[in-house]
Design an enzyme around this catalytic site. Structure first.
Site, mmCIF file in Angstrom:
data_model
loop_
_atom_site.group_PDB
_atom_site.id
_atom_site.type_symbol
_atom_site.label_atom_id
_atom_site.label_comp_id
_atom_site.label_asym_id
_atom_site.label_seq_id
_atom_site.Cartn_x
_atom_site.Cartn_y
_atom_site.Cartn_z
ATOM 1 N N CYS A 168 48.354 38.435 40.358
ATOM 2 C CA CYS A 168 49.476 39.304 39.999
ATOM 3 C C CYS A 168 50.153 39.864 41.251
ATOM 4 C CB CYS A 168 48.992 40.446 39.116
ATOM 5 S SG CYS A 168 50.328 41.527 38.598
ATOM 6 N N CYS A 219 51.337 43.408 40.926
ATOM 7 C CA CYS A 219 50.295 44.460 40.943
ATOM 8 C C CYS A 219 49.714 44.635 42.342
ATOM 9 C CB CYS A 219 49.126 44.129 40.021
ATOM 10 S SG CYS A 219 49.516 43.296 38.515
ATOM 11 N N ASP A 220 49.446 43.529 43.022
ATOM 12 C CA ASP A 220 48.641 43.585 44.250
ATOM 13 C C ASP A 220 49.427 43.300 45.533
ATOM 14 O OD1 ASP A 220 46.473 44.041 42.598
ATOM 15 O OD2 ASP A 220 46.021 41.911 42.399
#
Ligand code: NAP
Length: 317
Positions: free
Chosen positions: A141, A144-145
């Site tokens: 992701c 997200c990261d």
């Protein structure tokens, strides 16, 4: 066969992405007693998509999280119960022509119909060390990261829309982005391809496959094979984002309904009820059905159809 009037729900919807929530809207408006089992990511995959640019009605795009939270509010306003958690199993109860939906918490919900809208989960490469290094350099992701890799060197594996979107997103703040594409062409749409090809920070390695992951505490490098020249290269990396597609979240249905080899639910044997699965009374919509075209609007449309078709099916009983 008459329906048992003691069955608590007319419809249990499994999944709370665009397919499940749209189905819920239509069931509520038709007075179908419905509950939504939201899964472990309420709102579904779109909730981690920063900007959705191809959902009609939003000329400037709309945040995926906002879109799904607003849809959830719409569903709740219509009086539909939404419950967190995962479904462990679905049993068919032939004596009352109904279903028992067993949650992982142990709770059992009785329903006349089920709409499966569980979507899909990330597909990994399946290499040794991959699972151990998730969160230590490996991620699925980017949104997200990605922030953990500011000014670092990363790679994106895959050549679809997700990989292209991820690469462009990561290029905004990382030092360098490699794209590891196993064929000599992308699978992504022209629009997404162009954004990658126009970006100077992205270097594409065609005909390339990741063969080995190196690093103990965290990812340090990967071994890449060029499948045309058979040349192997060790590429030092701080991060690697896997974007090689998705597999449907349908494991809990094995042995109950017919699934395709890759796990998609088979629907459409009945041409008047095209969202119905191989077991009468179970309907399915969205990414857990589709092999291609993982699109929010399509999932929403199928969710609508699944609801209308359960209504028709219930009425005819
Ligand atoms: P995808 O379209 O299935 O593409 C997967 C990519 O990964 C392909 O390039 C594929 O290569 C490659 N691949 C598959 N298995 C691999 C493996 N084991 N090792 C290395 N490479 C591998 O998946 P996606 O990009 O996640 O997209 C899924 C769906 O969502 C698509 O329908 C896409 O259009 C949609 N989507 C749309 C948007 C948008 O509209 N903006 C954004 C994201 C996703 P091959 O081509 O050789 O198979």
């Amino acid at each position: 066969m008459g329906m048992n009037e003691n069955i608590k729900y007319d419809c249990v919807i499994i999944g709370s992405g665009p397919a499940g929530l749209t189905a819920a809207i239509y069931q509520a408006r038709a007075d179908i007693k419905t509950i939504v089992i939201a899964g472990n990511q309420p709102g579904g995959q779109l909730t981690i998509t920063p900007m959705v640019e191809n959902y009609p009605g939003f000329p400037d795009g709309v945040g995926g999280f906002k879109l799904m939270m607003d849809t959830q509010t719409q569903v709740k306003k219509l009086g539909v119960e939404i419950k967190g958690g995962l479904v462990h199993q679905v049993h068919q109860v032939e004596s009352s022509s109904s279903f028992e939906v067993e949650l992982e918490s142990g709770e059992v919900l009785q329903s006349k119909t089920v709409i499966v809208a569980t979507g899909a989960g990330v597909k990994w490469l399946g290499l040794p060390k991959e699972q151990e290094l998730i969160g230590h350099g490996i991620s699925s992701c980017a949104t997200c990261d990605g922030m953990f890799f500011r000014d670092k060197t990363v790679a994106v594996v895959g050549g679809g829309d997700t990989a292209c979107e991820d690469a462009v997103f990561l290029a905004k703040f990382t030092k360098k982005v490699f794209m590891i594409v196993r064929r000599e062409e992308f699978r992504a749409s022209a629009a997404e391809q162009k954004k990658v090809l126009d970006n100077e920070k992205i270097e594409i390695w065609w005909s390339s496959e990741v063969k080995e992951l190196n690093g103990e505490e965290k990812l340090e490098s990967v071994k890449i094979l060029n499948n045309k020249t058979e040349k192997e290269t060790i590429l030092p990396l701080d991060g690697m984002f896997v974007a090689v597609g998705y597999s449907p979240a349908t494991k809990f249905l094995e042995g109950l309904v017919k699934l395709k080899e890759m796990g998609q639910i088979v629907v459409g044997k009945n041409e008047k009820l095209v969202t119905m699965a191989s077991v009468e009374g179970i309907f399915a919509a969205g990414d857990c059905v589709n092999e291609n075209h993982r699109q929010a609007i399509l999932a929403a449309g199928e969710g609508c159809r699944a609801a209308l078709e359960t209504q028709k099916w219930l009425k005819e009983r």
